[in-house]
Design a protein around this motif. Structure first.
Motif, short mmCIF file in Angstrom:
data_model
loop_
_atom_site.label_atom_id
_atom_site.label_comp_id
_atom_site.label_asym_id
_atom_site.label_seq_id
_atom_site.Cartn_x
_atom_site.Cartn_y
_atom_site.Cartn_z
N GLU A 79 -26.37 15.24 -14.93
CA GLU A 79 -26.82 14.71 -13.91
C GLU A 79 -26.61 13.07 -14.22
O GLU A 79 -26.24 12.79 -15.17
N VAL A 80 -26.38 12.40 -13.39
CA VAL A 80 -26.06 10.96 -13.54
C VAL A 80 -27.37 10.06 -12.93
O VAL A 80 -27.83 10.15 -11.75
N VAL A 81 -27.80 9.19 -13.87
CA VAL A 81 -28.94 8.55 -13.64
C VAL A 81 -28.64 6.86 -14.06
O VAL A 81 -28.18 6.51 -15.10
N ASP A 82 -28.85 5.78 -13.02
CA ASP A 82 -28.31 4.67 -13.22
C ASP A 82 -26.87 4.32 -13.75
O ASP A 82 -26.63 3.82 -14.83
N ASP A 83 -26.09 5.18 -13.25
CA ASP A 83 -24.54 5.22 -13.55
C ASP A 83 -24.47 5.66 -14.92
O ASP A 83 -23.42 5.68 -15.57
N LYS A 84 -25.26 6.31 -15.77
CA LYS A 84 -25.18 7.01 -16.90
C LYS A 84 -25.16 8.52 -16.87
O LYS A 84 -26.13 9.04 -16.42
N VAL A 85 -24.12 9.21 -17.55
CA VAL A 85 -24.09 10.61 -17.40
C VAL A 85 -25.17 11.27 -18.43
O VAL A 85 -25.02 10.86 -19.63
N ASN A 86 -26.03 12.12 -18.19
CA ASN A 86 -26.69 12.85 -19.24
C ASN A 86 -26.53 14.35 -18.94
O ASN A 86 -26.36 14.98 -17.85
N TYR A 87 -26.48 15.08 -20.19
CA TYR A 87 -26.35 16.42 -20.33
C TYR A 87 -27.81 16.92 -20.59
O TYR A 87 -28.25 16.45 -21.43
N PHE A 88 -28.18 18.40 -19.88
CA PHE A 88 -29.26 18.69 -20.39
C PHE A 88 -29.13 20.29 -20.13
O PHE A 88 -28.34 20.84 -19.61
#
Length: 150
Positions: A79-88
């Protein structure tokens, strides 16, 4: 090679933790040349600047050799939140964040906070999938090593 690290408490603790993991997870008196090769690689890792990060990958490689491949890249969602990629990874009752360096191979400068998250992820997997089903506990040397890094 261990005496080279007698004055480096974190690395010496890492050595103890790694050897306890090997002892705990392998069958006694069973020959496994791949494990010996992995131990050689472990001591090379200790000479690197990013040795903690490489050690986490080493642990994952050890688990894979022993038949407990975590296969993070196949399990994560992005997911991309505030131009930051997060993996979960999402389960029925939890959304577990995966540190980016475990997925993105070009991540070289990882901060201690994310390294600790990576170690915790591996610890949780060890406990839930390998140790508890076999009535074993996480080695105290592992807990000591992680606490030294904090």
């Amino acid at each position: 090679l261990t005496p080279l690290y007698f004055d480096e408490n974190k690395k010496l603790s890492c050595i103890t933790s790694a050897m306890h993991l090997i002892k705990l997870l392998t069958a006694e008196a069973q020959s496994n040349k791949k494990i010996f090769t992995l131990i050689d690689k472990f001591f090379l890792i200790l000479t690197l600047n990013n040795w903690i990060q490489e050690y986490i990958f080493w642990e994952l490689e050890l688990l894979k050799l022993l038949g407990y491949d975590l296969e993070l890249k196949n399990m994560v969602e992005k997911e991309v939140v505030d131009d930051k990629v997060n993996y979960f990874v999402k389960s029925t009752n939890e959304k577990k964040i995966i540190p980016n360096f475990l997925i993105e191979e070009n991540n070289k400068n990882v901060d201690l906070k994310n390294l600790l998250k990576g170690l915790k992820l591996v610890s949780d997997y060890l406990e839930k999938s390998i140790l508890k089903p076999n009535n074993l506990n996480l080695p105290s040397s592992r807990i000591h090593f992680v606490n030294l890094l904090k």
